[in-house]
Design an enzyme around this catalytic site. Structure first.
Site, PDB file in Angstrom:
ATOM      1  N   ASP A 136      23.948  33.045  52.738  1.00  0.00           N
ATOM      2  CA  ASP A 136      23.949  32.074  53.815  1.00  0.00           C
ATOM      3  C   ASP A 136      23.903  30.659  53.272  1.00  0.00           C
ATOM      4  O   ASP A 136      24.294  29.707  53.960  1.00  0.00           O
ATOM      5  CB  ASP A 136      22.776  32.320  54.771  1.00  0.00           C
ATOM      6  N   CYS A 151      12.536  29.414  49.980  1.00  0.00           N
ATOM      7  CA  CYS A 151      12.542  28.598  48.777  1.00  0.00           C
ATOM      8  C   CYS A 151      11.660  27.377  48.941  1.00  0.00           C
ATOM      9  O   CYS A 151      11.059  27.153  49.986  1.00  0.00           O
ATOM     10  CB  CYS A 151      13.973  28.144  48.468  1.00  0.00           C
ATOM     11  N   VAL A 186      18.712  37.287  49.642  1.00  0.00           N
ATOM     12  CA  VAL A 186      20.105  37.662  49.887  1.00  0.00           C
ATOM     13  C   VAL A 186      20.974  37.124  48.755  1.00  0.00           C
ATOM     14  O   VAL A 186      20.805  35.970  48.331  1.00  0.00           O
ATOM     15  CB  VAL A 186      20.600  37.102  51.238  1.00  0.00           C
ATOM     16  N   ARG A 191      13.456  29.256  43.955  1.00  0.00           N
ATOM     17  CA  ARG A 191      14.096  30.269  44.794  1.00  0.00           C
ATOM     18  C   ARG A 191      13.305  31.565  44.881  1.00  0.00           C
ATOM     19  O   ARG A 191      12.825  32.092  43.872  1.00  0.00           O
ATOM     20  CB  ARG A 191      15.501  30.575  44.262  1.00  0.00           C
ATOM     21  N   LEU A 192      13.173  32.063  46.104  1.00  0.00           N
ATOM     22  CA  LEU A 192      12.733  33.430  46.377  1.00  0.00           C
ATOM     23  C   LEU A 192      13.987  34.206  46.759  1.00  0.00           C
ATOM     24  O   LEU A 192      14.611  33.924  47.788  1.00  0.00           O
ATOM     25  CB  LEU A 192      11.724  33.460  47.522  1.00  0.00           C
ATOM     26  N   GLY A 232       5.223  38.925  64.941  1.00  0.00           N
ATOM     27  CA  GLY A 232       5.280  38.646  66.381  1.00  0.00           C
ATOM     28  C   GLY A 232       4.811  37.257  66.759  1.00  0.00           C
ATOM     29  O   GLY A 232       4.625  36.975  67.948  1.00  0.00           O
ATOM     30  N   GLU A 275      16.874  30.747  56.260  1.00  0.00           N
ATOM     31  CA  GLU A 275      17.770  31.880  56.508  1.00  0.00           C
ATOM     32  C   GLU A 275      18.610  31.579  57.745  1.00  0.00           C
ATOM     33  O   GLU A 275      18.068  31.116  58.758  1.00  0.00           O
ATOM     34  CB  GLU A 275      16.978  33.168  56.768  1.00  0.00           C
TER      35      GLU A 275
END
Length: 628
Positions: A104, A2, A56, A52-53, A380, A81
């Site tokens: 969350d 977000c 969840v 907001r994206l 990574g 997250e």
């Protein structure tokens, strides 16, 4: 993920339409970070905005989130997250809390209600958030341990402003895009890195990673809530191998949680291949469709690729090897020079500052392609910082250098700066001071062990590598995390970085170099820990960094663009550069050898030209005022 915005002002009523319009305008700059929804909340002296994206709990994670505790409100605006949500949720349920959803966001807010500022010590995740306590009339801000998620702030005459990105702060009528000598030194001498806590613009600061802030009528109190542990390790090679493997596998599996499509960024190197292997295995166990993987390359790169000590071989065959081994649904995207050059402007706007040239713009283009398929990716990034993968950990000349090892070619940078400006910036003194400041922060288990008269050669090397590791974790890694966050979030893609799990960082930090560099290889202990997870040839492949274009058309394009800037008498770049030296570099650029980067591993002469273009774009687009 977000975008967050907040304003506290003791002298103004922020509940009136005029103030709410300001917060609305600030929040609108963050739409790319949160394209799915927005929310606002205000009281007399406080106003929050949120973009907001959705990843969840689409319904239960709406923000700003408000919870009553007794008669008082606690209001949260949050970007991030939490990967230990289930454990925290169980503990809070046992303490009598109830939940309205499974996000969350709710877990984080209730954790603050239960544990107060100490809640951050319990979080495993990436985050930047603000919580308003209506009873105490206080604002609590915090940022994750590694600084994966950004958070900037500035004090005003009546209070404080905070936001995910600099652009949101610059919209506020009390904030000016003003840069002094120190800010310009950061851009021209340190950039694209930044000194921790530095916001470049006068009066703007960054809340440092692993720090929290409490702001009230009595002022600001900032404290670190986590530091790298200062311990003497006792684990042997076998124990270290098992521990690294255990933490890594757990970190990746935790970060697969998502209510929207997820994939991995795959380069065919050790780090991304390991994440892909674990994620693909988890998908198979859960009988989910094949994991989707994504790679990037450039038109004609096979034709023009030239191996050097920084990039020993091409990625394409290794990507195919890993994808076929683990049965992924793979997407191979190709970028051409025109797209890469055009994206220099967009990537500068996304980062709010001059960045890593085509290394930034290519990631932004890549992220846009990925976003068409999934909303969440695993990358990574940061394994090299955590496990000593960069060439500068292994070369005597860089270990022995009395400067930041990723900025050895400082003269390439200084020769393009205007002589009168060099006198004002005093680069040798500025760089020396920043370097010495960083060295003073390095924690050592027992400094007496490293007294010059008593230390052995191996102890001296361990001592120096510990210093270089600290510099890399705290000065170089944030540059790549900034890049990853801004480029991905600018297209609404959330990218997670399992190697930044603080448990893995803590453990690897204190491993002796002889264990960390097992078999005298970069990331040797990680390779040993992943035996059986990856095919042997992939596991021991020589390190190759993020791919860049080798097409000579890129040099030609940025050289042409820079010439246009030099010919325009109104270009804001002109007073900052040594025009004759830049022209000379342009003239001989075709004859200059590659493999001598002026920053990091990838930023060579074409990227120097592109960086100067980005400096001009930054000055122009933001109306930057230089004051010194």
């Amino acid at each position: 993920m977000c975008g967050i915005v907040g304003w506290v002002d003791w002298k103004k009523n922020l509940h009136i339409p005029e103030a709410q319009d300001v917060v609305y305008n600030m929040t609108q700059t963050l739409i790319p970070r949160g394209p799915d929804a927005e929310g606002f909340w205000s009281s007399e002296h406080t106003s929050f905005g949120h973009r907001r994206l959705v990843v969840v709990d689409p319904e239960g994670g709406l923000q700003p989130m408000i919870r009553k505790h007794g008669e008082h409100n606690f209001v949260l605006t949050y970007n991030g997250e939490l990967y230990n949500t289930p454990e925290l949720r169980r503990e809070l349920l046992a303490r009598g809390y109830h939940f309205e959803g499974h996000s969350d966001t709710e877990v984080l807010l209730l954790s603050y209600l239960e544990w107060g500022p100490a809640c951050v010590e319990r979080f495993n995740g990436i985050f930047a958030f603000g919580i308003w306590d209506s009873e105490k009339q206080s604002l609590f801000l915090a940022r994750d341990r590694m600084g994966v998620k950004p958070l900037f702030y500035t004090e005003t005459q009546g209070g404080i402003l905070f936001a995910s990105e600099l652009k949101a702060l610059l919209v506020h009528p009390e904030v000016r895009a003003e840069v002094d000598v120190e800010g310009l030194s950061e851009v021209l001498l340190i950039g694209p890195a930044r000194t921790p806590g530095h916001g470049i613009y006068r009066g703007i600061k960054e809340l440092k990673p692993a720090h929290s802030m409490l702001f009230s009528r009595t002022g600001i109190k900032i404290v670190p809530y986590w530091v790298l542990p200062n311990e003497v390790p006792s684990d042997n090679l076998e124990e270290a191998t098992a521990k690294v493997r255990e933490i890594f596998l757990d970190a990746v599996k935790r970060q697969l949680v998502s209510d929207v499509p997820l994939g991995t960024l795959l380069s065919g190197g050790l780090d991304s291949s390991a994440i892909t292997a674990v994620a693909a295995g988890a998908y198979s166990e859960q009988k989910l469709p094949p994991l989707q993987t994504f790679s990037i390359d450039y038109v004609d790169n096979q034709k023009y690729f030239q191996a050097n000590s920084f990039q020993p071989n091409a990625d394409a065959p290794w990507i195919q090897r890993v994808s076929s081994t683990f049965g992924t649904e793979h997407y191979d995207f190709q970028l051409d020079t025109p797209e890469l050059v055009q994206a220099l402007s967009r990537s500068t706007q996304a980062r709010d500052l001059p960045g890593m040239a085509d290394v930034d713009s290519s990631l932004q283009c890549f992220s846009g392609r990925i976003k068409n398929v999934v909303t969440v990716g695993l990358s990574g990034e940061c394994a090299d910082e955590v496990f000593g993968g960069y060439p500068w950990f292994h070369r005597p000349e860089t270990l022995g250098a009395d400067t930041f090892p990723w900025a050895m070619q400082v003269q390439n940078r200084l020769q393009v700066i205007a002589p009168d400006l060099l006198e004002r910036l005093n680069p040798s003194e500025y760089l020396k001071n920043r370097y010495q400041e960083a060295l003073k922060e390095v924690p050592h288990p027992d400094k007496s062990l490293f007294a010059a008269s008593a230390q052995s050669e191996s102890e001296a090397k361990d001592h120096r590598i510990r210093e270089v590791s600290y510099l890399t974790l705290t000065r170089f890694m944030p540059t790549l995390l900034d890049r990853k966050d801004r480029m991905t979030m600018s297209v609404g893609l959330e990218v997670r970085v399992p190697f930044c799990d603080h448990r893995l960082v803590e453990y690897a930090w204190n491993l002796p170099w002889g264990i960390k560099s097992f078999e005298d290889r970069e990331k040797g202990i990680l390779r040993r820990a992943l035996e059986g997870v990856l095919p042997h040839d992939v596991l021991w492949r020589k390190k190759s960094p993020y791919p860049k274009t080798h097409n000579p058309s890129y040099l030609k394009a940025v050289r042409s663009w820079l010439l246009e800037i030099l010919k325009n008498p109104d270009s804001p770049l002109l007073p900052l550069i040594n025009r004759s030296n830049v022209m000379y570099l342009i003239e001989i650029s075709d004859k200059l050898p590659s493999g001598h980067p002026w920053f990091g591993q990838l930023m060579d002469i074409p990227q120097l030209f592109a960086y100067l273009i980005q400096v001009n774009l930054w000055l122009e687009n933001n109306g930057v005022q230089l004051s010194f």
